[in-house]
Design an enzyme around this catalytic site. Structure first.
Site, PDB file in Angstrom:
ATOM      1  N   VAL A 160       0.827  -1.206   0.000  1.00  0.00           N
ATOM      2  CA  VAL A 160       0.000   0.000   0.000  1.00  0.00           C
ATOM      3  C   VAL A 160       0.861   1.256   0.000  1.00  0.00           C
ATOM      4  CG1 VAL A 160      -1.736   1.301   1.282  1.00  0.00           C
ATOM      5  CG2 VAL A 160      -1.898  -1.187   1.142  1.00  0.00           C
ATOM      6  N   GLU A 161       1.951   1.230   0.743  1.00  0.00           N
ATOM      7  CA  GLU A 161       2.786   2.419   0.891  1.00  0.00           C
ATOM      8  C   GLU A 161       3.559   2.771  -0.384  1.00  0.00           C
ATOM      9  OE1 GLU A 161       3.219   4.656   3.155  1.00  0.00           O
ATOM     10  OE2 GLU A 161       2.124   3.859   4.873  1.00  0.00           O
ATOM     11  N   SER A 162       4.209   1.796  -0.974  1.00  0.00           N
ATOM     12  CA  SER A 162       5.120   2.100  -2.075  1.00  0.00           C
ATOM     13  C   SER A 162       4.940   1.236  -3.309  1.00  0.00           C
ATOM     14  CB  SER A 162       6.571   1.942  -1.600  1.00  0.00           C
ATOM     15  OG  SER A 162       6.850   0.574  -1.326  1.00  0.00           O
ATOM     16  N   TYR A 214      -6.777   4.103   3.677  1.00  0.00           N
ATOM     17  CA  TYR A 214      -5.555   3.346   3.940  1.00  0.00           C
ATOM     18  C   TYR A 214      -5.835   2.154   4.847  1.00  0.00           C
ATOM     19  CZ  TYR A 214      -0.745   2.453   5.501  1.00  0.00           C
ATOM     20  OH  TYR A 214       0.464   1.860   5.789  1.00  0.00           O
TER      21      TYR A 214
END
Length: 302
Positions: free
Chosen positions: A180-182, A267
């Site tokens: 999800v982050e990168s 998120y």
């Protein structure tokens, strides 16, 4: 009318008295989904069929899953159903039904549902969708409910598998965060200067002794350290940990839960869809529990 609806859902929730089991494997979601009373698992699975996340897009089936969860009082499912009716997604558009579902979810504190009600008229109140008043929802037409996230194989996954056990963090949670982050981009850089695979800000990197946030191994070790600390702070509550990872632990404590930021709420949903567990073992000796944690979940041995 709305008061009666809330009572209706409250009775269902009280009768169910079900929570997501921490050790449930994804494969256990099938075998009578409607009989498990697992509203969280139902909602997560419904979202995958609605958005084609690892399974074929299937609006009618997504709606059936959402409805099963909504009958158990799940506010996210009630909101999702309202969204589908408001946008004619798999069903004929019906703003009155959508408004009613949003209202029910809002009464349980669902922030997005509250916002939607502000933009809609609730004067024309229609009946709840037929599936909510039916005695039984048949989900037996689908047999392929097992969803396993497919992460890239290679050095990054190997590093996570290597280091996650050393930090007492489930590798699957770490991989979900990286995804999800990168999107597994070692050189990812956000507008807020979050860096690398696990998007560590300079302050967080310094806090957890990360020398080079763009080095995959260094970044993963720092991210795992942060996750281990958050898991201890929030006593294994994955949703609170995800919210804190995105918005900061102070924001979570300020709002006594997931902050009402659209980015953060989205998120948390993404992490939950990928990780599929609501709790995670934690180490008590890392940090004192946050004041917002009402009761501790299962801890692992320090």
């Amino acid at each position: 009318m709305f008061a009666r609806l809330i009572i209706f859902f409250s009775v269902l929730v009280s009768a169910s008295s079900i929570t997501l089991a921490e050790e449930s494997a994804p494969g256990s979601l099938y075998g009578g989904l409607g009989d498990t009373g697992d509203s969280r698992a139902l909602t997560i699975m419904a979202a995958r069929y609605e958005h084609a996340e690892g399974v074929p897009k299937d609006y009618p089936y997504a709606l059936a899953l959402y409805c099963a969860a909504a009958k158990l009082g799940d506010a996210d499912a009630q909101y999702a159903m309202g969204w589908m009716y408001a946008n004619g997604r798999g069903v004929e558009r019906n703003d009155a039904t959508a408004a009613q579902l949003f209202q029910v979810a809002a009464e349980q504190g669902h922030e997005l549902a509250r916002r939607m009600i502000g933009n809609m008229s609730t004067e024309d109140i229609s009946a709840l969708p037929a599936c909510l008043s039916s005695e039984m929802i048949n989900l037996d037409e689908k047999k392929d409910l097992v969803f396993l996230p497919k992460y890239p194989k290679g050095r990054i996954s190997q590093l996570v598998e290597k280091w996650a056990p050393k930090y007492s963090v489930d590798a699957n949670l770490a991989l979900a965060v990286i995804s999800v982050e990168s999107g597994f981009n070692e050189q990812a850089l956000s507008p807020k200067n979050a860096q690398g695979l696990m998007q560590l800000t300079p302050d967080t990197a310094q806090r957890f002794s990360v020398k080079n946030a763009f080095d995959a191994e260094d970044n993963i070790k720092g991210g795992l350290s942060y996750l281990r600390w958050l898991l201890a702070l929030f006593r294994g509550n994955v949703s609170l940990v995800a919210a804190a990872y995105n918005a900061g632990e102070r924001a979570v404590e300020k709002y006594h839960g997931v902050p009402p930021y659209l980015e953060t709420m989205d998120y948390v949903q993404k992490i939950n869809r990928l990780y599929q567990k609501s709790t995670h073992p934690f180490q008590r000796n890392i940090v004192d529990a946050s004041s917002i944690v009402m009761r501790p979940t299962r801890s692992s041995k320090p």
